[in-house]
Scaffold this motif. Structure first.
Motif, PDB file in Angstrom:
ATOM      1  N   PRO A   1       1.147  -0.173   0.235  1.00 50.97           N
ATOM      2  CA  PRO A   1      -0.212   0.304   0.285  1.00 50.97           C
ATOM      3  C   PRO A   1      -0.363   1.415  -0.620  1.00 50.97           C
ATOM      4  O   PRO A   1       0.316   2.130  -0.248  1.00 50.97           O
ATOM      5  CB  PRO A   1      -0.594   0.643   1.699  1.00 50.97           C
ATOM      6  CG  PRO A   1       1.283   0.627   2.159  1.00 50.97           C
ATOM      7  CD  PRO A   1       1.619  -0.194   1.679  1.00 50.97           C
ATOM      8  N   PRO A   2      -1.237   1.422  -1.173  1.00 54.71           N
ATOM      9  CA  PRO A   2      -1.419   1.754  -2.378  1.00 54.71           C
ATOM     10  C   PRO A   2      -1.725   4.205  -2.284  1.00 54.71           C
ATOM     11  O   PRO A   2      -1.024   4.743  -2.291  1.00 54.71           O
ATOM     12  CB  PRO A   2      -3.303   1.670  -3.230  1.00 54.71           C
ATOM     13  CG  PRO A   2      -3.349   0.062  -3.110  1.00 54.71           C
ATOM     14  CD  PRO A   2      -1.953  -0.199  -1.596  1.00 54.71           C
ATOM     15  N   GLU A   3      -2.407   3.428  -0.844  1.00 58.31           N
ATOM     16  CA  GLU A   3      -2.343   5.045   0.464  1.00 58.31           C
ATOM     17  C   GLU A   3      -1.171   5.792  -0.133  1.00 58.31           C
ATOM     18  O   GLU A   3      -1.033   7.030   0.845  1.00 58.31           O
ATOM     19  CB  GLU A   3      -3.809   5.327   1.012  1.00 58.31           C
ATOM     20  CG  GLU A   3      -3.057   4.152   1.903  1.00 58.31           C
ATOM     21  CD  GLU A   3      -4.089   2.843   1.772  1.00 58.31           C
ATOM     22  OE1 GLU A   3      -3.728   2.273   0.809  1.00 58.31           O
ATOM     23  OE2 GLU A   3      -3.816   1.941   2.807  1.00 58.31           O
ATOM     24  N   ALA A   4       0.293   4.721   0.349  1.00 57.72           N
ATOM     25  CA  ALA A   4       1.120   5.195   0.192  1.00 57.72           C
ATOM     26  C   ALA A   4       2.133   5.886  -0.393  1.00 57.72           C
ATOM     27  O   ALA A   4       3.607   6.422  -0.693  1.00 57.72           O
ATOM     28  CB  ALA A   4       1.795   4.751   1.496  1.00 57.72           C
ATOM     29  N   TYR A   5       1.773   5.876  -2.142  1.00 57.17           N
ATOM     30  CA  TYR A   5       2.623   5.503  -2.930  1.00 57.17           C
ATOM     31  C   TYR A   5       2.533   7.151  -3.239  1.00 57.17           C
ATOM     32  O   TYR A   5       2.288   7.907  -3.270  1.00 57.17           O
ATOM     33  CB  TYR A   5       1.322   5.081  -3.712  1.00 57.17           C
ATOM     34  CG  TYR A   5       2.431   5.012  -5.294  1.00 57.17           C
ATOM     35  CD1 TYR A   5       3.684   4.431  -5.753  1.00 57.17           C
ATOM     36  CD2 TYR A   5       1.775   5.643  -6.657  1.00 57.17           C
ATOM     37  CE1 TYR A   5       4.201   5.018  -6.762  1.00 57.17           C
ATOM     38  CE2 TYR A   5       2.490   5.879  -7.468  1.00 57.17           C
ATOM     39  CZ  TYR A   5       3.588   5.497  -7.550  1.00 57.17           C
ATOM     40  OH  TYR A   5       4.266   5.699  -8.641  1.00 57.17           O
TER      41      TYR A   5
ATOM     42  N   ALA B   1       3.208   3.287 -10.920  1.00 61.39           N
ATOM     43  CA  ALA B   1       2.569   1.993 -11.069  1.00 61.39           C
ATOM     44  C   ALA B   1       1.620   2.027 -12.327  1.00 61.39           C
ATOM     45  O   ALA B   1       2.062   2.984 -12.823  1.00 61.39           O
ATOM     46  CB  ALA B   1       1.546   3.178 -10.071  1.00 61.39           C
ATOM     47  N   PRO B   2       1.667   1.471 -13.036  1.00 60.62           N
ATOM     48  CA  PRO B   2       0.413   1.173 -14.175  1.00 60.62           C
ATOM     49  C   PRO B   2      -1.113   2.255 -13.960  1.00 60.62           C
ATOM     50  O   PRO B   2      -0.971   1.617 -13.548  1.00 60.62           O
ATOM     51  CB  PRO B   2       0.573  -0.294 -14.558  1.00 60.62           C
ATOM     52  CG  PRO B   2       1.694  -1.064 -13.746  1.00 60.62           C
ATOM     53  CD  PRO B   2       1.988  -0.009 -12.301  1.00 60.62           C
ATOM     54  N   PHE B   3      -1.484   2.843 -14.602  1.00 58.69           N
ATOM     55  CA  PHE B   3      -2.730   3.544 -14.758  1.00 58.69           C
ATOM     56  C   PHE B   3      -4.071   1.976 -14.473  1.00 58.69           C
ATOM     57  O   PHE B   3      -3.625   1.219 -15.483  1.00 58.69           O
ATOM     58  CB  PHE B   3      -3.164   3.994 -15.426  1.00 58.69           C
ATOM     59  CG  PHE B   3      -3.005   5.892 -15.150  1.00 58.69           C
ATOM     60  CD1 PHE B   3      -1.923   5.783 -14.763  1.00 58.69           C
ATOM     61  CD2 PHE B   3      -4.537   6.708 -15.114  1.00 58.69           C
ATOM     62  CE1 PHE B   3      -1.716   7.151 -14.132  1.00 58.69           C
ATOM     63  CE2 PHE B   3      -3.888   7.923 -14.644  1.00 58.69           C
ATOM     64  CZ  PHE B   3      -2.318   7.815 -14.208  1.00 58.69           C
ATOM     65  N   GLY B   4      -4.285   2.306 -13.351  1.00 58.82           N
ATOM     66  CA  GLY B   4      -5.233   0.518 -13.593  1.00 58.82           C
ATOM     67  C   GLY B   4      -5.067   0.016 -12.746  1.00 58.82           C
ATOM     68  O   GLY B   4      -6.268  -1.480 -12.791  1.00 58.82           O
ATOM     69  N   SER B   5      -3.620   0.124 -12.006  1.00 63.89           N
ATOM     70  CA  SER B   5      -3.953  -0.953 -11.029  1.00 63.89           C
ATOM     71  C   SER B   5      -3.580  -0.630  -9.628  1.00 63.89           C
ATOM     72  O   SER B   5      -3.269  -1.962  -8.702  1.00 63.89           O
ATOM     73  CB  SER B   5      -2.582  -1.465 -11.651  1.00 63.89           C
ATOM     74  OG  SER B   5      -1.467  -0.376 -11.156  1.00 63.89           O
TER      75      SER B   5
ATOM     76  N   ALA C   1       0.221   5.447 -24.076  1.00 65.68           N
ATOM     77  CA  ALA C   1       0.660   3.760 -23.046  1.00 65.68           C
ATOM     78  C   ALA C   1       1.621   2.957 -21.649  1.00 65.68           C
ATOM     79  O   ALA C   1       1.322   2.442 -21.352  1.00 65.68           O
ATOM     80  CB  ALA C   1       1.161   3.516 -24.703  1.00 65.68           C
ATOM     81  N   SER C   2       2.874   3.820 -22.101  1.00 67.87           N
ATOM     82  CA  SER C   2       4.062   3.729 -21.255  1.00 67.87           C
ATOM     83  C   SER C   2       3.376   4.014 -19.702  1.00 67.87           C
ATOM     84  O   SER C   2       3.598   3.117 -18.811  1.00 67.87           O
ATOM     85  CB  SER C   2       4.553   4.835 -20.814  1.00 67.87           C
ATOM     86  OG  SER C   2       5.935   4.768 -20.046  1.00 67.87           O
ATOM     87  N   LEU C   3       1.877   5.416 -19.155  1.00 71.06           N
ATOM     88  CA  LEU C   3       1.272   5.231 -18.147  1.00 71.06           C
ATOM     89  C   LEU C   3       0.983   4.066 -18.095  1.00 71.06           C
ATOM     90  O   LEU C   3       0.165   3.604 -16.412  1.00 71.06           O
ATOM     91  CB  LEU C   3       0.359   6.530 -18.172  1.00 71.06           C
ATOM     92  CG  LEU C   3       1.409   7.495 -18.083  1.00 71.06           C
ATOM     93  CD1 LEU C   3       0.765   9.018 -18.348  1.00 71.06           C
ATOM     94  CD2 LEU C   3       1.841   8.043 -16.238  1.00 71.06           C
ATOM     95  N   ALA C   4       0.586   3.411 -18.703  1.00 64.50           N
ATOM     96  CA  ALA C   4      -0.300   1.999 -18.535  1.00 64.50           C
ATOM     97  C   ALA C   4       0.282   1.307 -18.710  1.00 64.50           C
ATOM     98  O   ALA C   4      -0.696  -0.304 -18.236  1.00 64.50           O
ATOM     99  CB  ALA C   4      -1.858   2.009 -19.612  1.00 64.50           C
ATOM    100  N   GLY C   5       1.668   1.005 -18.508  1.00 68.03           N
ATOM    101  CA  GLY C   5       2.879  -0.100 -18.289  1.00 68.03           C
ATOM    102  C   GLY C   5       3.330  -0.749 -19.478  1.00 68.03           C
ATOM    103  O   GLY C   5       3.800  -1.646 -19.044  1.00 68.03           O
TER     104      GLY C   5
END
Lengths: 393, 185
Positions: A214-218, A231-235, A82-86
Motif C-alpha cells: 500500500p502506498p501509505e506504508a511505502y 517507486a517511479p514518480f507519478g505511480s 528521468a531516473s526518478l520517473a522510472g
C-alpha cells in the motif's frame, strides 16, 4: 529439413551481424541500449562525444529520448530526474564536464538514485589535453563529490568489455540504487576493434525493485534492508527526495541516531555488496600455486593492454610475472590484491597519471615488496616496452 | 602476437587518414575474417593539424592496440614522413605522395613514391578520393588484406551514391601498384 537449413542460415546471418568493427564509444552506447537505457542527457565533449551522437540517433528508434542540455550540470540533473520517473538514464562526459557533475552526483548518491555516468578521461586538470588519453580521474571518480558516499566505478579495457561493462553498470546501479561511473580513456573510446557482441540472453538487464504494498506504508529509505524499492514518480507512491540527511520516509532529519543509521546503511550496502560488484582478471601465475609470483603488475583500462603484452613477453623469457587487472576500480579490490601479492618481490603499477592507482595499490601489498611506478601524463599511451623495463630491470 | 602486422596512415587533418584506417581494419576484421584493431591520434583542429591512424592486423589476439614497429607506412605530408619513417621496421614498406613528399629519408625499407593526389584529380576528377587511391596502392603493393575484402569494406563505408567514384579510385590505386611492381620485376 528445409526449415532447419533456413534457421541455420538465419543463425549464421545473425552471428555475422554481431561481428562488427566497433568503436569503444559506440560499444558504450550499444551497451546502454541493451541494458534498457531510454534517456540520455549530455553536453558534447571530446573524447566522449560519439556516445551522445550515437544515442541521439538510436534512442528515438526504441522509444527513448535524447536531450542535448545547456551544460554538464543540467545534464546530470536531467538524468536524475528521468531516473526518478522510472527510466534508466545515462550521461557521458570527460574531465571538465565530470568536474561540473560532481554536486549533482553527490545528490544521486545520498538520494540513492540509479544512474550511469560515463567519464572518458582526457588530460587534466581543467581543459588539459582534449584529444589525448589520460587516467587522471581515478581518484576523482571515487572522491570527486564531497562527503562520505558510496560509489561504483568500472573500467573496461576492450571494446567488447565496454559493451558488457556498460550493461553491468546499469545493472549494478539498479540493484544497489546508486550512481555508477564508467571510467574509460581516450584510447579505448576511439579505438575500433573487432567484436562479436554477446547474445542478449548472455547479458540480461536488471531492473530496480518497485514497491508493491500500500502506498501509505511505502518507505523509500527503509532501515531494515540495504536497498529499498524505488517507486517511479507519478505511480501513486508519494515520497520526498532531498540532498539533506533524511530518515526512512525521505524527509530531512537532524536526529543523530537516524543520521547514523542511514549513513551506515548507505556505506554498508557497498561493503556488503562488494563481492557482487568487484570484478578483476588475473593473468599469469597465482600466488601460492606451483609457480609463485615474483613480480605483479597492476593496471586497468587501455594501459592494461600494454601491460598484458609486456607480461606475455616477460613470461616467454621465463619470468614469474602476473597481471592483476581490476575491472571494478571502486570499491577497490583490496582483499584480492592482498591475496595475490602475498609473496611478491616487486609490484609494477603503470598508469597514465602520477601515482593515483599506485597509492591505492601500496596500501594492499606487503611492506617489503618494492613498488615501481610507470607514469605518463603527456598524452602518449604507455608502451609495452616501458612496462617490460620496469619488470626486468 | 602471431603474424602481427602494423600499418600507420599519416598526414594532415582532412586528408581522410582516419577513414583509411577504419576501412582497412574493416576489410581485415569483417571480410578477411582476421583480428584487427584501429586507433588514431589527432589534434584539436578540424583540418590541417597532424593526423595519424594505425591498424594492427593479426591472426591472434591483439593486446597492445598501438603500432611500435611498423610494417607499412603511408605518409601524405613531408612532416609525417620525416616523423614516422624511423618507426618503420627493417624491410618495411613506405608509401608517399610524390608531390607532397619530395625528400624520402634514407633507410632499410622499400619506398614507393606515388602521385596519389594527381591521380585523384586526373582519373577521378576529385582530390577527395586520394585516401581511397592510397588504400588501393597500399593493398596492391603489400597484400595486407585481399583486394576483394578491401573493395567490400570501401563499398560499405562510403556515402551512398559515391560507390562508382570510390571504386574507380580504388582501381586506380590497384593499377598504380601493378605498374610499380612490373617496373620492379
Amino acid at each position: 529439413m528445409k526449415a532447419a537449413t533456413t534457421s541455420e542460415t538465419a543463425e549464421r546471418e545473425a552471428r555475422r551481424n554481431r561481428i562488427r568493427l566497433m568503436q569503444g564509444n559506440e560499444a558504450c552506447a550499444e551497451g546502454a541500449l541493451a541494458a534498457g537505457c531510454r534517456f540520455f542527457a549530455g553536453y558534447p565533449i571530446t573524447p566522449s562525444s560519439e556516445i551522445g551522437e550515437y544515442l541521439a540517433l538510436h534512442l528515438p528508434r526504441v522509444g527513448g529520448n535524447f536531450i542535448q542540455m545547456e551544460d554538464e550540470i543540467a545534464s546530470m540533473a536531467a538524468i536524475i530526474g528521468a531516473s526518478l520517473a522510472g527510466v534508466k538514464s545515462m550521461t557521458a562526459t570527460s574531465g571538465p564536464g565530470f568536474s561540473l557533475k560532481q554536486e549533482n552526483l553527490g545528490f544521486a548518491c545520498i538520494a540513492e538514485i540509479p544512474c550511469v555516468v560515463v567519464n572518458v578521461m582526457r588530460g587534466g586538470p581543467s581543459t588539459g589535453l582534449p584529444t589525448g588519453p589520460s587516467q587522471g580521474d581515478f581518484m576523482q571518480a571515487r572522491w570527486g563529490t564531497h562527503g562520505d558516499h558510496p560509489i561504483v566505478v568500472l573500467a573496461p579495457y576492450s571494446v567488447r568489455e565496454v559493451f558488457t561493462e556498460t550493461i553491468r553498470a546499469f545493472n549494478l546501479s539498479e540493484s544497489f540504487r546508486t550512481p555508477v561511473i564508467l571510467l574509460m580513456d581516450e584510447v579505448l573510446a576511439h579505438m575500433r576493434e573487432k567484436v562479436i557482441l554477446p547474445e542478449p540472453a548472455e547479458c540480461p538487464a536488471v531492473d530496480r525493485l518497485r514497491p508493491t504494498g500500500p502506498p501509505e506504508a511505502y518507505l523509500p529509505y527503509a532501515s531494515d534492508r540495504d536497498v529499498s524499492p524505488l517507486a517511479p514518480f507519478g505511480s501513486g507512491y508519494r515520497f520526498h527526495v532531498t540532498g539533506l540527511y533524511h530518515d526512512e520516509t525521505g524527509f530531512p532529519t537532524g536526529s543523530p541516531a537516524k543520521i547514523r543509521q542511514q549513513m551506515e546503511r548507505l556505506m554498508g550496502k557497498m561493503e556488503r555488496g562488494a563481492g557482487q560488484i568487484q570484478r578483476f582478471e588475473l593473468t599469469g601465475a597465482v600466488s601460492g600455486g606451483s609457480d609463485p609470483v615474483d613480480t605483479l603488475v597492476v593496471a586497468y583500462g587501455s594501459t592494461a593492454r600494454a601491460a598484458k603484452h609486456a607480461v606475455g613477453e616477460a613470461r616467454q623469457s621465463k619470468r614469474s610475472v602476473a597481471l592483476f587487472r581490476p575491472v571494478t576500480l571502486w570499491p577497490f579490490p583490496e582483499a584480492a590484491i592482498r591475496q595475490v601479492s602475498g609473496s611478491v618481490r616487486r609490484v609494477v603499477v603503470p598508469e597514465m597519471s602520477l601515482g593515483q592507482l599506485a597509492g591505492e595499490v601500496q596500501k594492499c601489498i606487503p611492506p617489503k615488496a618494492e613498488l615501481r611506478r610507470v607514469n605518463r601524463v603527456d598524452g602518449i599511451p604507455i608502451a609495452p616496452e616501458e612496462i617490460l623495463d620496469a619488470i626486468v630491470a | 602476437m602471431a603474424n602481427r602486422i602494423e600499418v600507420r596512415f599519416s598526414g594532415s587533418g582532412g586528408q581522410g587518414i582516419i577513414l583509411s584506417g577504419v576501412i582497412l581494419a574493416e576489410a581485415a576484421a569483417i571480410y578477411d575474417n582476421k583480428n584487427a584493431v584501429q586507433s588514431q591520434s589527432y589534434g584539436p583542429e578540424a583540418r590541417g593539424g597532424a593526423s595519424k591512424a594505425e591498424v594492427i592486423i593479426s591472426d591472434g589476439d591483439i593486446d597492445y592496440p598501438k603500432a611500435t614497429n611498423i610494417d607499412i607506412l603511408l605518409a601524405l605530408t613531408q612532416v609525417a614522413c620525416d616523423k614516422y619513417t624511423p618507426d618503420l621496421k627493417e624491410g618495411g614498406v613506405l608509401i608517399v605522395d610524390s608531390q607532397e613528399v619530395l625528400a624520402i629519408p634514407e633507410g632499410n625499407f622499400r619506398a614507393y613514391s606515388i602521385p596519389i593526389f594527381r591521380l585523384a584529380q586526373e582519373k577521378v576528377g576529385k582530390r577527395i578520393v586520394a585516401n581511397i587511391i592510397a588504400l588501393g596502392a597500399l593493398v596492391g603493393l603489400t597484400g595486407v588484406v585481399s583486394r576483394k575484402a578491401l573493395e567490400e569494406a570501401v563499398l560499405s563505408r562510403v556515402p551512398r551514391g559515391t560507390e562508382d567514384l570510390n571504386l574507380t579510385a580504388l582501381r586506380a590505386g590497384f593499377e598504380e601498384a601493378e605498374r610499380l611492381q612490373r617496373a620492379e620485376a
